[in-house]
Design a protein around this motif. Structure first.
Motif, PDB file in Angstrom:
ATOM      1  N   GLY A  38      17.161  88.340 -18.478  1.00 14.63           N
ATOM      2  CA  GLY A  38      16.199  87.449 -19.122  1.00 14.63           C
ATOM      3  C   GLY A  38      16.344  86.006 -18.698  1.00 14.63           C
ATOM      4  N   ALA A  39      17.539  85.613 -18.285  1.00 10.28           N
ATOM      5  CA  ALA A  39      17.749  84.232 -17.849  1.00 10.28           C
ATOM      6  C   ALA A  39      17.066  83.955 -16.515  1.00 10.28           C
ATOM      7  N   TYR A  40      16.830  85.001 -15.713  1.00 12.78           N
ATOM      8  CA  TYR A  40      16.188  84.791 -14.419  1.00 12.78           C
ATOM      9  C   TYR A  40      14.732  84.362 -14.579  1.00 12.78           C
ATOM     10  N   PHE A  41      14.074  84.789 -15.668  1.00 10.20           N
ATOM     11  CA  PHE A  41      12.696  84.360 -15.933  1.00 10.20           C
ATOM     12  C   PHE A  41      12.601  82.842 -15.994  1.00 10.20           C
ATOM     13  N   ARG A  42      13.602  82.233 -16.641  1.00  8.09           N
ATOM     14  CA  ARG A  42      13.581  80.787 -16.874  1.00  8.09           C
ATOM     15  C   ARG A  42      14.360  80.001 -15.828  1.00  8.09           C
ATOM     16  N   SER A  43      14.980  80.680 -14.882  1.00  4.13           N
ATOM     17  CA  SER A  43      15.759  79.969 -13.867  1.00  4.13           C
ATOM     18  C   SER A  43      14.836  79.302 -12.859  1.00  4.13           C
ATOM     19  N   CYS A  44      15.384  78.375 -12.123  1.00  2.00           N
ATOM     20  CA  CYS A  44      14.616  77.658 -11.106  1.00  2.00           C
ATOM     21  C   CYS A  44      14.134  78.618 -10.019  1.00  2.00           C
ATOM     22  N   ALA A  45      15.001  79.523  -9.598  1.00  2.00           N
ATOM     23  CA  ALA A  45      14.618  80.481  -8.560  1.00  2.00           C
ATOM     24  C   ALA A  45      13.525  81.422  -9.055  1.00  2.00           C
ATOM     25  N   GLY A  46      13.594  81.844 -10.304  1.00  2.47           N
ATOM     26  CA  GLY A  46      12.570  82.724 -10.858  1.00  2.47           C
ATOM     27  C   GLY A  46      11.226  82.037 -10.980  1.00  2.47           C
ATOM     28  N   MET A  47      11.232  80.810 -11.480  1.00  2.00           N
ATOM     29  CA  MET A  47       9.975  80.072 -11.609  1.00  2.00           C
ATOM     30  C   MET A  47       9.386  79.728 -10.237  1.00  2.00           C
ATOM     31  N   LEU A  48      10.250  79.491  -9.250  1.00  2.00           N
ATOM     32  CA  LEU A  48       9.777  79.210  -7.890  1.00  2.00           C
ATOM     33  C   LEU A  48       9.083  80.442  -7.299  1.00  2.00           C
ATOM     34  N   LYS A  49       9.641  81.618  -7.537  1.00  2.00           N
ATOM     35  CA  LYS A  49       9.006  82.848  -7.061  1.00  2.00           C
ATOM     36  C   LYS A  49       7.654  83.071  -7.737  1.00  2.00           C
ATOM     37  N   VAL A  50       7.573  82.810  -9.031  1.00  2.00           N
ATOM     38  CA  VAL A  50       6.297  82.964  -9.739  1.00  2.00           C
ATOM     39  C   VAL A  50       5.264  81.981  -9.183  1.00  2.00           C
ATOM     40  N   ALA A  51       5.664  80.745  -8.933  1.00  2.00           N
ATOM     41  CA  ALA A  51       4.744  79.752  -8.367  1.00  2.00           C
ATOM     42  C   ALA A  51       4.278  80.175  -6.971  1.00  2.00           C
ATOM     43  N   GLN A  52       5.168  80.746  -6.177  1.00  2.00           N
ATOM     44  CA  GLN A  52       4.789  81.232  -4.847  1.00  2.00           C
ATOM     45  C   GLN A  52       3.772  82.362  -4.959  1.00  2.00           C
ATOM     46  N   MET A  53       4.038  83.303  -5.868  1.00  7.24           N
ATOM     47  CA  MET A  53       3.115  84.432  -6.013  1.00  7.24           C
ATOM     48  C   MET A  53       1.743  83.969  -6.489  1.00  7.24           C
ATOM     49  N   ILE A  54       1.697  83.019  -7.413  1.00  5.16           N
ATOM     50  CA  ILE A  54       0.417  82.517  -7.917  1.00  5.16           C
ATOM     51  C   ILE A  54      -0.351  81.799  -6.820  1.00  5.16           C
ATOM     52  N   SER A  55       0.319  80.947  -6.054  1.00  8.03           N
ATOM     53  CA  SER A  55      -0.380  80.211  -4.995  1.00  8.03           C
ATOM     54  C   SER A  55      -0.854  81.156  -3.888  1.00  8.03           C
ATOM     55  N   LEU A  56      -0.068  82.177  -3.563  1.00  7.74           N
ATOM     56  CA  LEU A  56      -0.510  83.152  -2.562  1.00  7.74           C
ATOM     57  C   LEU A  56      -1.706  83.960  -3.065  1.00  7.74           C
ATOM     58  N   LEU A  57      -1.686  84.329  -4.343  1.00  9.65           N
ATOM     59  CA  LEU A  57      -2.797  85.093  -4.898  1.00  9.65           C
ATOM     60  C   LEU A  57      -4.079  84.263  -4.950  1.00  9.65           C
ATOM     61  N   ILE A  58      -3.965  82.995  -5.340  1.00  9.80           N
ATOM     62  CA  ILE A  58      -5.145  82.121  -5.367  1.00  9.80           C
ATOM     63  C   ILE A  58      -5.684  81.903  -3.954  1.00  9.80           C
ATOM     64  N   GLY A  59      -4.794  81.707  -2.983  1.00  8.96           N
ATOM     65  CA  GLY A  59      -5.235  81.554  -1.593  1.00  8.96           C
ATOM     66  C   GLY A  59      -5.940  82.800  -1.086  1.00  8.96           C
ATOM     67  N   PHE A  60      -5.391  83.967  -1.411  1.00  5.15           N
ATOM     68  CA  PHE A  60      -6.010  85.233  -0.997  1.00  5.15           C
ATOM     69  C   PHE A  60      -7.389  85.400  -1.625  1.00  5.15           C
ATOM     70  N   ILE A  61      -7.490  85.155  -2.930  1.00  4.94           N
ATOM     71  CA  ILE A  61      -8.775  85.309  -3.623  1.00  4.94           C
ATOM     72  C   ILE A  61      -9.797  84.302  -3.106  1.00  4.94           C
ATOM     73  N   SER A  62      -9.371  83.071  -2.839  1.00  5.31           N
ATOM     74  CA  SER A  62     -10.297  82.055  -2.322  1.00  5.31           C
ATOM     75  C   SER A  62     -10.884  82.460  -0.980  1.00  5.31           C
ATOM     76  N   VAL A  63     -10.054  82.966  -0.097  1.00  9.55           N
ATOM     77  CA  VAL A  63     -10.534  83.378   1.221  1.00  9.55           C
ATOM     78  C   VAL A  63     -11.362  84.657   1.111  1.00  9.55           C
ATOM     79  N   ASN A  64     -10.940  85.575   0.258  1.00  8.66           N
ATOM     80  CA  ASN A  64     -11.646  86.840   0.133  1.00  8.66           C
ATOM     81  C   ASN A  64     -13.053  86.671  -0.437  1.00  8.66           C
ATOM     82  N   SER A  65     -13.239  85.701  -1.331  1.00  5.19           N
ATOM     83  CA  SER A  65     -14.546  85.521  -1.964  1.00  5.19           C
ATOM     84  C   SER A  65     -15.440  84.536  -1.209  1.00  5.19           C
ATOM     85  N   SER A  66     -14.996  84.038  -0.072  1.00  5.98           N
ATOM     86  CA  SER A  66     -15.781  83.076   0.707  1.00  5.98           C
ATOM     87  C   SER A  66     -16.496  83.758   1.862  1.00  5.98           C
ATOM     88  N   GLN A  67     -17.437  83.029   2.420  1.00  6.97           N
ATOM     89  CA  GLN A  67     -18.128  83.485   3.616  1.00  6.97           C
ATOM     90  C   GLN A  67     -17.248  83.148   4.816  1.00  6.97           C
TER      91      GLN A  67
END
Length: 175
Positions: A38-67
């Motif tokens: 449970g401590a990994y959720f709140r750790s710096c490394a855990g939050m960094l991984k979540v931020a990476q996954m969110i930014s990659l997902l937003i980038g993927f969705i942005s490109v996928n929904s564009s012309q």
């Protein structure tokens, strides 16, 4: 001597030292409490991984929904972002469920370091190509921007994993 290095690797890869089991807890409750970190959720490394996954997902969705203006450039961008997202999620699950403690035959810090090194280089190339082929289309520009943001976050992970796996182990040899 090698046992000490293994202790350093597992303590570092879990995001910090493991919490001791509570006094008076039964053995089954202790094993259930140790199933997830449970401590990994709140750790710096855990939050960094979540931020990476969110930014990659937003980038993927942005490109996928564009012309698209260049099929090969954006399909490459999508493949790289999804592969990076899946691998980061894989390592996140490895840390959350403490799988690295059961599979000690793999050097998890080294595997994660190599993943970030290769994935960051491919993501940087994909983001540069996507940005150069965007032609001011907002979705494509947003996808490339989030690709660059994910690249910066991955560089931070490279630095922290290098610092943890290489510098910590090299200084522990002299003490």
């Amino acid at each position: 001597m090698s046992h000490g290095a293994r202790v350093i690797r597992t303590g570092v890869s879990s995001g910090g030292p493991a919490a001791p089991p509570a006094a008076g807890a039964s053995s089954s409750a202790g094993s259930d409490a140790e199933l997830m970190d449970g401590a990994y959720f709140r750790s710096c490394a855990g939050m960094l991984k979540v931020a990476q996954m969110i930014s990659l997902l937003i980038g993927f969705i942005s490109v996928n929904s564009s012309q698209w203006t260049s099929y090969s450039a954006y399909s490459y961008f999508q493949i790289v972002t999804m592969c990076d997202l899946v691998m980061i999620l894989f390592f996140y699950i490895i840390h959350i469920f403490r799988i690295y403690r059961k599979l000690t035959c793999v050097s998890w810090p080294l595997a994660e370091f190599l993943h970030y090194l290769i994935g960051t280089i491919l993501l940087l190339i994909a983001s540069i190509v996507a940005a150069s082929k965007s032609y001011n289309l907002t979705g494509l520009v947003a996808g490339a921007t989030f690709g660059f943001l994910a690249t910066i976050l991955c560089v931070l992970s490279i630095w922290s994993s290098y610092k943890v796996s290489c510098i910590t182990q090299s200084t522990s040899k002299y003490h």
